[in-house]
Enzyme design. Sequence first.
Site, PDB file in Angstrom:
ATOM      1  N   SER A  86       0.829  -1.203   0.000  1.00 58.27           N
ATOM      2  CA  SER A  86       0.000   0.000   0.000  1.00 58.27           C
ATOM      3  C   SER A  86       0.861   1.248   0.000  1.00 58.27           C
ATOM      4  O   SER A  86       0.422   2.293  -0.440  1.00 58.27           O
ATOM      5  CB  SER A  86      -0.845   0.069   1.272  1.00 58.27           C
ATOM      6  OG  SER A  86      -1.628  -1.059   1.418  1.00 58.27           O
ATOM      7  N   HIS A 132      -1.717  -3.131  -7.043  1.00 56.74           N
ATOM      8  CA  HIS A 132      -2.341  -2.733  -5.778  1.00 56.74           C
ATOM      9  C   HIS A 132      -3.849  -2.944  -5.830  1.00 56.74           C
ATOM     10  O   HIS A 132      -4.594  -2.121  -6.370  1.00 56.74           O
ATOM     11  CB  HIS A 132      -1.987  -1.267  -5.473  1.00 56.74           C
ATOM     12  CG  HIS A 132      -2.439  -0.814  -4.135  1.00 56.74           C
ATOM     13  ND1 HIS A 132      -2.884   0.461  -3.877  1.00 56.74           N
ATOM     14  CD2 HIS A 132      -2.545  -1.477  -2.949  1.00 56.74           C
ATOM     15  CE1 HIS A 132      -3.226   0.556  -2.607  1.00 56.74           C
ATOM     16  NE2 HIS A 132      -3.035  -0.607  -2.030  1.00 56.74           N
ATOM     17  N   ASN A 136      -4.414   5.984  -2.230  1.00 58.98           N
ATOM     18  CA  ASN A 136      -4.083   6.125  -0.809  1.00 58.98           C
ATOM     19  C   ASN A 136      -3.649   7.540  -0.447  1.00 58.98           C
ATOM     20  O   ASN A 136      -3.859   7.989   0.673  1.00 58.98           O
ATOM     21  CB  ASN A 136      -2.999   5.122  -0.399  1.00 58.98           C
ATOM     22  CG  ASN A 136      -3.622   3.862   0.159  1.00 58.98           C
ATOM     23  OD1 ASN A 136      -4.691   3.922   0.763  1.00 58.98           O
ATOM     24  ND2 ASN A 136      -2.981   2.740  -0.056  1.00 58.98           N
ATOM     25  N   GLU A 191      -4.493  -0.528  -8.939  1.00 60.05           N
ATOM     26  CA  GLU A 191      -3.439   0.372  -9.420  1.00 60.05           C
ATOM     27  C   GLU A 191      -2.256  -0.473  -9.893  1.00 60.05           C
ATOM     28  O   GLU A 191      -1.753  -1.310  -9.137  1.00 60.05           O
ATOM     29  CB  GLU A 191      -2.969   1.296  -8.287  1.00 60.05           C
ATOM     30  CG  GLU A 191      -3.989   2.359  -7.906  1.00 60.05           C
ATOM     31  CD  GLU A 191      -3.555   3.201  -6.701  1.00 60.05           C
ATOM     32  OE1 GLU A 191      -3.761   4.413  -6.731  1.00 60.05           O
ATOM     33  OE2 GLU A 191      -3.029   2.636  -5.720  1.00 60.05           O
TER      34      GLU A 191
HETATM   35  P1  NAD Z   1      -2.389  -9.604   6.794  1.00 61.36           P
HETATM   36  O1  NAD Z   1      -1.675  -9.300   8.053  1.00 61.36           O
HETATM   37  O2  NAD Z   1      -3.857  -9.887   6.823  1.00 61.36           O
HETATM   38  O3  NAD Z   1      -1.702 -10.870   6.089  1.00 61.36           O
HETATM   39  C1  NAD Z   1      -0.299 -10.985   5.898  1.00 61.36           C
HETATM   40  C2  NAD Z   1       0.040 -12.456   5.733  1.00 61.36           C
HETATM   41  O4  NAD Z   1       1.411 -12.558   5.295  1.00 61.36           O
HETATM   42  C3  NAD Z   1      -0.077 -13.265   7.045  1.00 61.36           C
HETATM   43  O5  NAD Z   1      -0.899 -14.397   6.815  1.00 61.36           O
HETATM   44  C4  NAD Z   1       1.378 -13.665   7.331  1.00 61.36           C
HETATM   45  O6  NAD Z   1       1.517 -14.934   7.959  1.00 61.36           O
HETATM   46  C5  NAD Z   1       1.968 -13.688   5.936  1.00 61.36           C
HETATM   47  N1  NAD Z   1       3.435 -13.603   5.905  1.00 61.36           N
HETATM   48  C6  NAD Z   1       4.239 -12.839   6.680  1.00 61.36           C
HETATM   49  N2  NAD Z   1       5.536 -13.044   6.319  1.00 61.36           N
HETATM   50  C7  NAD Z   1       5.520 -13.936   5.303  1.00 61.36           C
HETATM   51  C8  NAD Z   1       6.539 -14.542   4.509  1.00 61.36           C
HETATM   52  N3  NAD Z   1       7.824 -14.285   4.697  1.00 61.36           N
HETATM   53  N4  NAD Z   1       6.163 -15.426   3.551  1.00 61.36           N
HETATM   54  C9  NAD Z   1       4.836 -15.715   3.358  1.00 61.36           C
HETATM   55  N5  NAD Z   1       3.835 -15.168   4.076  1.00 61.36           N
HETATM   56  C10 NAD Z   1       4.181 -14.291   5.038  1.00 61.36           C
HETATM   57  O7  NAD Z   1      -2.040  -8.388   5.795  1.00 61.36           O
HETATM   58  P2  NAD Z   1      -2.953  -7.773   4.640  1.00 61.36           P
HETATM   59  O8  NAD Z   1      -3.891  -6.777   5.225  1.00 61.36           O
HETATM   60  O9  NAD Z   1      -3.466  -8.894   3.787  1.00 61.36           O
HETATM   61  O10 NAD Z   1      -1.865  -6.930   3.836  1.00 61.36           O
HETATM   62  C11 NAD Z   1      -0.954  -7.556   2.965  1.00 61.36           C
HETATM   63  C12 NAD Z   1      -0.345  -6.505   2.040  1.00 61.36           C
HETATM   64  O11 NAD Z   1      -1.384  -5.880   1.277  1.00 61.36           O
HETATM   65  C13 NAD Z   1       0.393  -5.377   2.755  1.00 61.36           C
HETATM   66  O12 NAD Z   1       1.505  -4.991   1.986  1.00 61.36           O
HETATM   67  C14 NAD Z   1      -0.649  -4.262   2.821  1.00 61.36           C
HETATM   68  O13 NAD Z   1      -0.064  -2.978   2.869  1.00 61.36           O
HETATM   69  C15 NAD Z   1      -1.350  -4.465   1.486  1.00 61.36           C
HETATM   70  N6  NAD Z   1      -2.743  -3.979   1.422  1.00 61.36           N
HETATM   71  C16 NAD Z   1      -3.598  -4.130   2.485  1.00 61.36           C
HETATM   72  C17 NAD Z   1      -4.904  -3.671   2.384  1.00 61.36           C
HETATM   73  C18 NAD Z   1      -5.880  -3.827   3.531  1.00 61.36           C
HETATM   74  O14 NAD Z   1      -6.920  -3.135   3.521  1.00 61.36           O
HETATM   75  N7  NAD Z   1      -5.632  -4.685   4.504  1.00 61.36           N
HETATM   76  C19 NAD Z   1      -5.358  -3.076   1.183  1.00 61.36           C
HETATM   77  C20 NAD Z   1      -4.465  -2.978   0.099  1.00 61.36           C
HETATM   78  C21 NAD Z   1      -3.157  -3.439   0.229  1.00 61.36           C
END
Ligand code: NAD
Length: 285
Positions: free
Chosen positions: A120, A141, A191, A153
Amino acid sequence: MSTMIKKVAVVGSGTMGQGIAQVCATAGYEVVLYDIQPGLLTNAISALRKNLDSLVQKGKITSQDATITFNRIIPENDFRQLQVDLVIEAVNENLEVKQKIFGEIERWNGKDCILTTNTSSIPVTRIGSVLKHPHRFAGLHFFNPAPLMKLVEIVRPGFTSDATIETLKEFIRQVGKVFVLAQDSPGFIVNRVARHFYLESLKIAEEKAADFKTIDTLLKSSGFRMGPFELMDLIGLDVNLSVTQSIYDSFHQAPRFRPNPIQQQKVEAGHLGRKSGRGFYEYGG
Ligand code: NAD
């Protein structure tokens, strides 16, 4: 299906990884879903089954389609098995973790495999700087919840090739989404604009000009699907705060992006929104 892409790996099976896996499988792609924590991967597979079943109950898809889609998603605990045409990384928002993953993934895939990050707020250029073949790297994204949100994006660092961008555009069309091309600038487009939706609303609440429920109600009545406080609860207050912090730092602490103390205190208290049962609102069960 995209002519170049048949098999997709989604790395990270949290909120976004699950949603993205569902989007790709629904469009007919074979999806390998990987997580470093096997327990979380198992939970993600059950959640995906539940989501697809609820679409059947709502009459949006047939039970046969749900099963076909579900069977296209293969849980994988072995990183070496992530040999695919496209990788979409959706692990925690941490530069070092993401760079390490891409360094490893490059070892197991040829130089034509396209690598993308769902970050993000971390500069995509910085994540891809560790790669031997950065021409095939970009940001992809998706927004939360990925199965519902239409926009994606495509974030282009200077080193990404035209061919990579064209393949990603085709892929996004194939999964039924709409793309916008963004340069790799802090917060990309959505964002960055959205910071003011959250930060100005927090400021109004902080100044007690109106309480958060009133602000949500007013913004919804003016056409927004969700109010800023409901949306922060859905996204996760910690996730939302870290995006603000990162954009604030990227703009050299410009006051207009300064994180709000109300949100910081909630995160410190562990009131992270829906996922912790309490954020601005309370969630039973
Ligand atoms: P989350 O915490 O729900 O999930 C992250 C997952 O990654 C977990 O299951 C964790 O075990 C896993 N993980 C951590 N280290 C790892 C590794 N080395 N190898 C494999 N898996 C690993 O996070 P999220 O909310 O799904 O966010 C994930 C990404 O998406 C981030 O970069 C975030 O900025 C981006 N994002 C989030 C949102 C949102 O609204 N939550 C929206 C757009 C983008």
